[in-house]
Design an enzyme around this catalytic site. Structure first.
Site: not given
Ligand code: GLA
Length: 718
Positions: A80, A130, A156, A158, A223
């Site tokens: 991630d 993020c 993934k 974002d 989340d």
């Molecule tokens: C967001 C996403 C999470 C994670 C964080 C990483 O909040 O929704 O799933 O990937 O960013 O910073």
């Protein structure tokens, strides 16, 4: 956080009955031929957040091989946020953080591939991720090529820090469509098989409406956190979207929390069952090396995994959800159905449906495979279970020729119901113990009994034995039960029902447990008020208090939005004079939602929260922070708040609110009142700070659908 509107689900329920017979998936997958069943794997985020590194990823991959998860179908090992260096190289290429991934990503991908697994990575459609690492905005093709060259199999993507202002005239959703399509095309152009996972679940993004042609999965909800309320919120936000998912294009209610320690095994079992029933990705986000055998057994339940991975790819459909009791059915490729009975309430109860309601043809006998107990039985059509609060029962149901049915034991269900779910101390109610035979053959020599915790009196009101119970019949015994005369403010006692019977061959036993709340009544000078939509329970024993309720909170962020007060309180009337001190110790602070909490509250009139102005609240929030919220503007509700930075607390926490006219100072103590830390001193608008105010303790569960109990001791005002 925002909760997905319930409207989505309600729409689903209204139409689903007609669709059950042959529900066709309407989702159109992007046609990259990937993720034809929901992805399974691991993601580091909730185990370590920004602490990811090469060693962890490689060790986790080894663990997945060693602990049986790879064999069970988990194959993606996903990195991630926070894997990157803070800036790109001279040619504008992404680079991995040199300390976390000293040799870059490619050797990690090679290692993971060497174990027969696949590697996933994280990026963002905006200028930064993020966590503020370089985003792919404007560099989509270059980054996709980088990922492909490293051997990445899953991205993934974002939605943080998207420069919406560069797209005048386009809505945020339209901009997202442009940017996610860019990355989708860029990934395709690499020629490598890369699953594309969209992560843009904010209010109004609605990716399920447009994600299928360009992606393999999209987040539906905010989340997740490792608590039942959060899991329930993400379930409720996804369960109605069953028409939007299908092979290659899945709803993603976020990563699995099983193993992170914030929920019970029962709740983790529910999470896994519901995710599988919703054809959600099964991606564990926990430290796999630390799983207990019981947690691992959840992740490796082959029957439940098979439901998730069924090739038909039809997300389960809700048949009913009245009073928080959910029945879901999922059509399976062999013609059977997977049925989940989910009890989102706190009280064990029977949840029932039928094989035809679940979509199977009528006039049959059915085989039930209980996917958690592994019992196999037959039923004439009724499918029911006595399900503990927060728990599930999960079955696959298949039509069976009658002659085959006789080889199986009939499905039986032992259940308990109390006429009054809550009693005052010393009071009586009736408990019914019922033994149902859902099968098509008889059960012999049924014998029932009931026991309770010490202090209870139980009197059986009828016979407890029955020589023969035909299929489709039930046998019920009533008991008069009397609660102990004195106890804590609100206590839950357990009744245990036991049955023994001859189903088929040999004798079997069954048991069932039911919690009964016993409340010590709240008496003068204390009063209670409940401004939630679901009746709250209150108890008082000296200066120990308890409130069991559901409700969103004393305020609902964002501040400035119309007040949505929903909480329950025990208080004293007009006791907070111009110079006064209120104090309490919160001994249990159940978490949930983002605006729930437990603590002190003062306002002109506690019984009229929409009419009288809120003054001030000091509480432990559902994020385990200390929050002071107050009315600075003189409007109806608190409109300012302060959260003590970098402090998370665990009950017991003492709170003290000192009033000097319209100035209030909040304090908290974590050592039983020996030392006090100041939270803040605030000034409440003059018109919101009445001469003598009501003052009390309040509790809000944080979610309108979820009841929790807050406990307090030593409530005093001077
Ligand atoms: C967001 C996403 C999470 C994670 C964080 C990483 O909040 O929704 O799933 O990937 O960013 O910073």
């Amino acid at each position: 956080m925002q909760m997905r509107p319930l409207r989505v689900f309600l729409l689903g329920v209204c139409v689903c009955a007609g669709l059950l017979a042959g529900l066709a998936s309407t989702a159109v997958a992007e046609g990259n031929g990937l993720a034809l069943t929901p992805p399974m794997g691991w993601n580091d985020w909730y185990s370590i957040y920004c602490g990811v590194n090469a060693q962890l990823v490689e060790q986790t991959a080894q663990e997945m091989v060693a602990n049986g998860m790879k064999a069970a179908g988990y194959d993606y090992v996903n990195i991630d946020d926070c894997w990157m260096a803070g800036s790109r190289d001279a040619s504008g290429n992404l680079v991995a953080d040199p300390t976390r991934f000293p040799d870059g990503i490619k050797p990690v991908a090679d290692y993971v591939h060497g174990l027969g697994l696949k590697l996933g990575i994280y990026e963002d459609a905006g200028t930064t991720t993020c966590a503020h690492f370089p985003g792919s905005f404007g560099r989509e093709a270059q980054d996709a090529a980088t990922f492909a060259s490293w051997g990445v199999d899953y991205v993934k993507y974002d939605r943080c820090n998207i420069p919406y202002s560069e797209f005048p005239g386009e809505s945020e959703q339209q901009v997202q469509q442009i940017l996610y399509t860019r990355m989708s095309n860029a990934l395709k152009a690499t020629g490598r098989d890369i699953v594309f996972s969209m992560c843009n679940p904010d209010l109004g993004d609605d990716p399920w409406l447009w994600g299928a042609p360009i992606s393999n999965l999209w987040r539906t909800t905010t989340d997740i956190q490792d608590n039942f309320g959060s899991m329930l919120g993400n379930f409720e936000g996804t369960v109605g979207l069953y028409r939007d998912a299908g092979p290659g294009a899945w709803n993603d209610p976020d990563l699995l929390q099983i193993g992170n320690g914030g929920s019970s095994l029962l709740e983790y079992t529910s999470e896994f069952s519901l995710w599988a029933e919703m054809s959600a990705p099964l991606i564990a986000s926990t430290n796999l090396a630390g799983l207990t055998p019981a947690e691992r057994a959840i992740y490796e339940n082959s029957g439940v995994i098979a439901v998730d991975q069924d090739p038909l790819g039809q997300q389960g459909v809700p048949i009913s959800s009245a009073h928080g009791l959910w029945v879901l059915t999922k059509k399976l490729s062999g013609g059977g159905r997977a049925v989940v009975l989910f009890n989102s309430t706190n009280t064990a109860t029977t949840i029932a449906t039928t094989a035809t309601a679940a979509g199977l043809p009528g006039r049959h006998v059915y085989r039930l495979d209980n996917l958690w107990t592994r019992e196999v039985s037959q039923t004439g059509g009724a499918i029911s279970a006595f399900v503990p609060g927060h728990g599930v029962a999960m079955f696959t149901v298949t039509a069976l020729a009658k002659r085959h049915a006789v080889a199986l034991a009939p499905q039986t269900v032992l259940s308990l119901t109390a006429a009054a779910p809550q009693l005052g101390s010393g009071r009586s109610t009736t408990v019914y113990e019922s033994f149902a035979n859902n099968g098509v053959s008889e059960v012999k020599r049924v014998s029932l009994s009931l026991s309770a915790w010490p202090g209870w009196q139980i009197k059986r009101l009828g016979r407890a034995r029955l020589p023969l119970l035909e299929g489709g019949q039930h046998f019920t015994v009533a008991y008069r039960v009397t609660a102990p005369a004195a106890g804590p403010p609100l206590a839950i006692s357990l009744f245990t029902g036991a049955a023994s019977y001859d189903p088929h061959r040999g004798r079997r036993t069954a048991s069932a447990k039911l919690g009964e709340t016993v409340a010590s009544p709240v008496g003068s000078p204390l009063r209670t008020t409940d401004v939630t939509t679901h009746p709250a329970s209150f108890g008082a024993s000296g200066r120990a208090l308890a409130i069991s309720s559901r409700g969103v909170g004393v305020f609902n962020p964002p501040f400035g939005a119309p007040p949505t007060d929903s909480y329950a309180a025990i208080y004293e009337h007009a006791k907070a004079r111009r110079s006064s001190v209120a104090q309490v110790t919160v001994t249990s602070d159940p978490a949930g939602g983002t605006s729930g909490g437990a603590g002190l509250i003062e306002r002109g009139d506690m019984t009229a929260p929409k009419g009288s102005r809120e003054a001030v609240a000091l509480f432990i929030s559902s994020n385990a922070t200390i929050v002071m919220a107050w009315n600075g503007s003189g409007g109806a509700a608190v409109d300012q708040h302060f959260t003590v930075p970098s402090v998370t607390v665990r009950a017991p926490v003492a709170l003290r609110l000192v009033r000097k006219r319209s100035h209030y100072t909040g304090y908290y103590s974590l050592d039983g009142g020996d030392t006090w830390q100041t939270v803040d001193t605030v000034t409440v608008a003059a018109n919101a700070s009445a001469g003598a105010q009501d003052v009390g303790v309040f509790h809000a569960s944080g979610l309108p659908t979820w009841t929790t109990t807050a406990r307090f001791r030593d409530f005093r005002i001077r």
